[in-house]
Design an enzyme around this catalytic site. Structure first.
Site, mmCIF file in Angstrom:
data_model
loop_
_atom_site.group_PDB
_atom_site.id
_atom_site.type_symbol
_atom_site.label_atom_id
_atom_site.label_comp_id
_atom_site.label_asym_id
_atom_site.label_seq_id
_atom_site.Cartn_x
_atom_site.Cartn_y
_atom_site.Cartn_z
ATOM 1 N N CYS A 2 -0.105 7.359 -10.776
ATOM 2 C CA CYS A 2 -0.475 6.181 -9.592
ATOM 3 C C CYS A 2 -1.973 6.029 -9.517
ATOM 4 O O CYS A 2 -2.727 6.860 -9.709
ATOM 5 C CB CYS A 2 0.021 6.660 -8.436
ATOM 6 S SG CYS A 2 -0.044 5.640 -6.904
ATOM 7 N N TYR A 50 -1.518 -0.399 -10.119
ATOM 8 C CA TYR A 50 -1.784 -1.606 -9.545
ATOM 9 C C TYR A 50 -2.938 -2.067 -10.085
ATOM 10 O O TYR A 50 -3.851 -1.361 -10.444
ATOM 11 C CB TYR A 50 -1.538 -1.750 -8.024
ATOM 12 C CG TYR A 50 -2.122 -0.490 -7.305
ATOM 13 C CD1 TYR A 50 -3.440 -0.253 -7.109
ATOM 14 C CD2 TYR A 50 -1.185 0.466 -7.040
ATOM 15 C CE1 TYR A 50 -3.916 0.830 -6.478
ATOM 16 C CE2 TYR A 50 -1.688 1.705 -6.457
ATOM 17 C CZ TYR A 50 -3.237 1.750 -6.124
ATOM 18 O OH TYR A 50 -3.551 2.981 -5.224
ATOM 19 N N TYR A 82 0.874 -1.129 0.077
ATOM 20 C CA TYR A 82 0.053 0.083 -0.021
ATOM 21 C C TYR A 82 0.919 1.404 -0.019
ATOM 22 O O TYR A 82 1.859 1.259 0.737
ATOM 23 C CB TYR A 82 -1.070 -0.020 1.410
ATOM 24 C CG TYR A 82 -2.111 -1.037 1.123
ATOM 25 C CD1 TYR A 82 -3.238 -0.885 0.609
ATOM 26 C CD2 TYR A 82 -1.693 -2.335 1.441
ATOM 27 C CE1 TYR A 82 -4.023 -2.054 0.475
ATOM 28 C CE2 TYR A 82 -2.682 -3.652 1.555
ATOM 29 C CZ TYR A 82 -3.786 -3.168 0.733
ATOM 30 O OH TYR A 82 -4.591 -4.215 0.661
ATOM 31 N N SER A 83 0.633 2.087 -0.876
ATOM 32 C CA SER A 83 1.457 3.468 -1.077
ATOM 33 C C SER A 83 1.090 4.145 0.357
ATOM 34 O O SER A 83 -0.067 4.149 1.002
ATOM 35 C CB SER A 83 0.750 4.358 -2.027
ATOM 36 O OG SER A 83 0.679 3.820 -3.228
ATOM 37 N N GLU A 105 3.599 4.286 -10.816
ATOM 38 C CA GLU A 105 3.246 3.054 -9.820
ATOM 39 C C GLU A 105 1.735 2.809 -9.953
ATOM 40 O O GLU A 105 0.907 3.755 -9.570
ATOM 41 C CB GLU A 105 3.586 3.663 -8.235
ATOM 42 C CG GLU A 105 3.683 2.171 -7.516
ATOM 43 C CD GLU A 105 4.456 2.459 -6.151
ATOM 44 O OE1 GLU A 105 5.684 2.336 -6.346
ATOM 45 O OE2 GLU A 105 3.951 3.158 -5.112
HETATM 46 P P1 FAD Z 1 -7.184 -10.179 -3.062
HETATM 47 O O1 FAD Z 1 -7.779 -11.035 -2.045
HETATM 48 O O2 FAD Z 1 -5.642 -10.379 -3.218
HETATM 49 O O3 FAD Z 1 -7.768 -10.417 -4.502
HETATM 50 C C1 FAD Z 1 -7.278 -9.655 -5.596
HETATM 51 C C2 FAD Z 1 -7.450 -10.732 -6.588
HETATM 52 O O4 FAD Z 1 -8.608 -10.891 -7.182
HETATM 53 C C3 FAD Z 1 -6.767 -10.288 -7.997
HETATM 54 O O5 FAD Z 1 -5.304 -10.793 -7.783
HETATM 55 C C4 FAD Z 1 -7.527 -11.132 -8.988
HETATM 56 O O6 FAD Z 1 -7.088 -12.337 -9.281
HETATM 57 C C5 FAD Z 1 -8.891 -10.866 -8.340
HETATM 58 N N1 FAD Z 1 -9.819 -10.005 -8.928
HETATM 59 C C6 FAD Z 1 -9.709 -8.613 -8.795
HETATM 60 N N2 FAD Z 1 -10.808 -7.812 -9.180
HETATM 61 C C7 FAD Z 1 -11.482 -8.989 -9.880
HETATM 62 C C8 FAD Z 1 -12.548 -8.792 -10.777
HETATM 63 N N3 FAD Z 1 -12.943 -7.499 -10.815
HETATM 64 N N4 FAD Z 1 -13.042 -9.861 -11.242
HETATM 65 C C9 FAD Z 1 -12.354 -11.203 -11.049
HETATM 66 N N5 FAD Z 1 -11.394 -11.410 -10.176
HETATM 67 C C10 FAD Z 1 -10.686 -10.179 -9.723
HETATM 68 N N6 FAD Z 1 -4.385 -0.415 -3.071
HETATM 69 C C11 FAD Z 1 -5.190 0.638 -2.251
HETATM 70 O O7 FAD Z 1 -6.293 0.273 -1.928
HETATM 71 N N7 FAD Z 1 -4.425 1.633 -1.807
HETATM 72 C C12 FAD Z 1 -3.023 2.088 -2.368
HETATM 73 O O8 FAD Z 1 -2.556 2.852 -1.654
HETATM 74 C C13 FAD Z 1 -2.457 0.933 -2.851
HETATM 75 N N8 FAD Z 1 -1.074 0.965 -2.900
HETATM 76 C C14 FAD Z 1 -0.473 0.037 -3.820
HETATM 77 C C15 FAD Z 1 0.924 0.054 -3.906
HETATM 78 C C16 FAD Z 1 1.572 -0.709 -4.955
HETATM 79 C C17 FAD Z 1 3.059 -0.698 -5.075
HETATM 80 C C18 FAD Z 1 0.975 -2.106 -5.191
HETATM 81 C C19 FAD Z 1 1.584 -3.149 -6.205
HETATM 82 C C20 FAD Z 1 -0.505 -2.210 -4.924
HETATM 83 C C21 FAD Z 1 -1.181 -1.053 -4.197
HETATM 84 N N9 FAD Z 1 -2.553 -1.358 -3.746
HETATM 85 C C22 FAD Z 1 -2.900 -0.375 -3.290
HETATM 86 C C23 FAD Z 1 -3.327 -2.630 -4.209
HETATM 87 C C24 FAD Z 1 -3.189 -3.692 -2.722
HETATM 88 O O9 FAD Z 1 -1.700 -4.093 -2.916
HETATM 89 C C25 FAD Z 1 -4.189 -4.863 -3.090
HETATM 90 O O10 FAD Z 1 -3.553 -5.429 -4.455
HETATM 91 C C26 FAD Z 1 -5.535 -4.575 -3.053
HETATM 92 O O11 FAD Z 1 -6.116 -4.062 -1.996
HETATM 93 C C27 FAD Z 1 -6.282 -5.728 -3.243
HETATM 94 O O12 FAD Z 1 -6.038 -6.611 -2.295
HETATM 95 P P2 FAD Z 1 -6.814 -7.762 -1.546
HETATM 96 O O13 FAD Z 1 -5.995 -8.456 -0.609
HETATM 97 O O14 FAD Z 1 -7.980 -6.962 -1.061
HETATM 98 O O15 FAD Z 1 -7.442 -8.632 -2.779
#
Ligand code: FAD
Ligand code: A2P
Length: 380
Positions: free
Chosen positions: A338, A380, A159-160, A378
């Site tokens: 971003c 994601y 997360y940023s 950046e």
């Molecule tokens: P997960 O449970 O990991 O689910 C995600 C997975 O669900 C995906 O990989 C995909 O397989 C599936 N999926 C997603 N959307 C769909 C769809 N529409 N249909 C079908 N399948 C789908 N997030 C923020 O909120 N704020 C930030 O500031 C932020 N900064 C980031 C900075 C960086 C450098 C990076 C790499 C990511 C950042 N993110 C940010 C994103 C964050 O890291 C997570 O990826 C995001 O919160 C989702 O994680 P999760 O565990 O909730 O989802």
């Protein structure tokens, strides 16, 4: 008889004279010969060291004295040339030994009628040892509690960081995030993202496993007169919020000793006005710094682009092509992108058209900006 005897006596009388003459000649010769030998003896030792000395200087010492002159810069250079951003902290905490931070606050950033869930969450870092310090533009890792479908601990998500290094309370021992809960429909069922849901649900006092900080892609330049163009969608505003606080927040400026004198231009994409993030702060910066801050919104589900479609930030980029490229032509201008990965092709297309209007070739310009460390992405 008499005359014979006289001659013999006279001849005998000359013998000592002849001997004396011989003696004189002999001793004189010997003295000279000795003197010559002595002179030769004393001259030789003087003559000998002269040559070896000359040889020593030219053949042995000369390379020794010259070598450091030419080699010194080669060997000393790495010490002098400090690697860029070498002071920026990275990976103070790793997944095997994360820091357990306490949640200080967790509140919604959205207004009535907004779509989804986006929260601002702050963690206490003061008990971290070593101290978890960071700079604007970096990210941290969060390890959600619980296990995945295979019974293994959940992997970290990045997360940023949305706060400056001084934290939201300017005490320098907190870190804040801006998190959207991931939700999507699958086979008629609503799926909640693991980590984003965990973060939006945690309460003050809860302990959270934190790793990092990581990232050097989104760091601000040090120059106070740099221009900063920011292209953000949704939570992509997180690092931009930190930059803008560093530039324009009074208590932050007192702390950071960095007097921003350039122009900051934020292009912000949100689905609805109620989804605009940190809007009050941004309006305050506009009032306080009208010459230094410009704020352009693309509210996709309330505004339309020229083709009648949803208004995205790339449409706003095209509208401002001339002014934007005037800024980009200035080598003090940095561009930060971003948020949604999906916006990248649209931004590229808009930049291509905008560049064309100025007689520039974006496919040539972009790698040049990247190489110069002025194009920061950046997504994601
Ligand atoms: P997960 O449970 O990991 O689910 C995600 C997975 O669900 C995906 O990989 C995909 O397989 C599936 N999926 C997603 N959307 C769909 C769809 N529409 N249909 C079908 N399948 C789908 N997030 C923020 O909120 N704020 C930030 O500031 C932020 N900064 C980031 C900075 C960086 C450098 C990076 C790499 C990511 C950042 N993110 C940010 C994103 C964050 O890291 C997570 O990826 C995001 O919160 C989702 O994680 P999760 O565990 O909730 O989802
Ligand atoms: P929309 O969802 O209306 O299509 P949030 O993260 O709060 O949902 O905000 C993301 C913003 O970025 C929304 O306005 C969203 O519009 C917009 N968006 C979605 N896809 C793109 C894209 N490809 N390029 C630029 N903006 C996009």
């Amino acid at each position: 008889m008499y005359s014979q005897a006289k001659v013999i006596a006279g001849g005998l009388a000359h013998i000592p004279v002849v001997i004396a003459v011989f003696y004189f000649i002999l001793t004189t010769f010997n003295k000279r010969a000795l003197k010559f030998v002595e002179e030769a003896k004393t001259k030789k030792p003087e003559a000998k060291p002269v040559e070896p000395k000359k040889v020593a200087v030219s053949k042995i010492e000369a390379p020794k004295t010259e070598a450091p002159k030419t080699e010194a810069p080669k060997t000393e250079a790495p010490k002098v040339v400090k690697k860029k951003h070498a002071d920026v902290p990275v990976n103070i905490y790793r997944p095997k030994t994360p820091y357990e931070g306490t949640v200080l606050e967790n509140y919604s950033l959205l207004k009535e009628g907004a779509i989804g869930r986006v929260n601002h969450i702050t963690f206490d870092l003061k008990d971290s040892d070593p101290f978890l310090n960071y700079v604007e533009g970096q990210s941290i890792g969060i390890m959600p509690a619980g296990e995945d479908a295979n019974g293994k601990p959940h992997k970290l998500r990045l997360y940023s960081i949305a706060s400056t290094r001084h934290g939201d309370d300017f005490k320098g021992n907190t870190v804040s995030l801006c998190v959207r809960q991931l939700q999507y429909e699958k086979d008629g069922e609503t799926i909640n993202g693991v980590c984003s849901t965990y973060l939006c649900d945690i309460k003050p006092g809860d302990k959270v496993k934190i790793t990092g900080p990581v990232g050097k892609e989104m760091l601000l330049p040090e120059e106070e007169d740099a221009n900063i163009v920011m292209l953000a969608t949704g939570t992509g505003i997180a690092p931009m919020r930190a930059y803008l606080r560093r530039m324009f927040e009074a208590s932050e400026k007192e702390k950071n000793n960095w007097n921003f004198k350039g122009k900051a231009w934020l292009f912000m994409g949100a689905p609805k006005s109620a989804n605009l993030l940190y809007e009050e702060d941004l309006q305050r910066y506009l009032t306080d710094y009208p010459d230094n801050f410009k704020y352009t919104k693309a509210i996709s589900r309330e505004q339309q682009n020229t083709k009648g479609g949803r208004m995205y930030i790339q449409d706003r980029v095209l509208e401002s092509a001339n002014e934007l490229f005037n800024m980009i032509e200035n080598e003090k201008t940095h561009i930060y992108l971003c948020g949604l990965k999906g916006m990248e092709p649209g931004i590229d297309e808009a930049m291509t058209k905008a560049a064309e209007e100025k007689g520039l070739n974006w496919s040539e310009l972009r790698p040049q900006l990247k190489k110069a460390g002025r194009w920061h992405v950046e997504t994601y």
